[in-house]
Design a protein around this motif. Structure first.
Motif, mmCIF file in Angstrom:
data_model
loop_
_atom_site.group_PDB
_atom_site.id
_atom_site.type_symbol
_atom_site.label_atom_id
_atom_site.label_comp_id
_atom_site.label_asym_id
_atom_site.label_seq_id
_atom_site.Cartn_x
_atom_site.Cartn_y
_atom_site.Cartn_z
ATOM 1 N N THR A 118 0.822 -1.206 0.000
ATOM 2 C CA THR A 118 0.000 0.000 0.000
ATOM 3 C C THR A 118 0.856 1.255 0.000
ATOM 4 N N MET A 119 1.870 1.295 0.843
ATOM 5 C CA MET A 119 2.756 2.467 0.885
ATOM 6 C C MET A 119 3.468 2.647 -0.451
ATOM 7 N N TYR A 120 3.939 1.575 -1.049
ATOM 8 C CA TYR A 120 4.626 1.647 -2.340
ATOM 9 C C TYR A 120 3.707 2.213 -3.421
ATOM 10 N N LEU A 121 2.483 1.710 -3.470
ATOM 11 C CA LEU A 121 1.544 2.173 -4.490
ATOM 12 C C LEU A 121 1.158 3.633 -4.283
ATOM 13 N N LEU A 122 0.990 4.049 -3.041
ATOM 14 C CA LEU A 122 0.651 5.446 -2.772
ATOM 15 C C LEU A 122 1.761 6.389 -3.216
ATOM 16 N N VAL A 123 2.989 6.001 -2.991
ATOM 17 C CA VAL A 123 4.116 6.836 -3.413
ATOM 18 C C VAL A 123 4.178 6.920 -4.933
ATOM 19 N N ARG A 124 3.953 5.817 -5.610
ATOM 20 C CA ARG A 124 3.999 5.818 -7.078
ATOM 21 C C ARG A 124 2.841 6.612 -7.678
ATOM 22 N N ILE A 125 1.665 6.471 -7.108
ATOM 23 C CA ILE A 125 0.486 7.140 -7.659
ATOM 24 C C ILE A 125 0.539 8.646 -7.421
ATOM 25 N N GLU A 126 1.164 9.078 -6.334
ATOM 26 C CA GLU A 126 1.220 10.502 -6.004
ATOM 27 C C GLU A 126 1.841 11.315 -7.141
#
Length: 51
Positions: free
Chosen positions: A19-27
């Protein structure tokens, strides 16, 4: 680096890390999309004012 990642997974759990990885990429992608929308809006307003 790999050891740090393994410690994070052990402490927080796999779903939290993903979840943290995806949030950073999507930001970053959302910032670019927001900029494009603002630019498009400005261009549309400019075209409407020329008429």
């Amino acid at each position: 680096m790999e050891l740090d990642l393994m410690q994070l997974v052990a402490n927080l759990g796999f779903p939290a890390i993903v979840t943290m990885y995806l949030l950073v990429r999507i930001e970053g992608k959302l910032d670019g999309l927001s900029s494009s929308i603002n630019s498009l809006s400005s261009n549309i307003n400019e075209l409407n004012n020329k008429k």
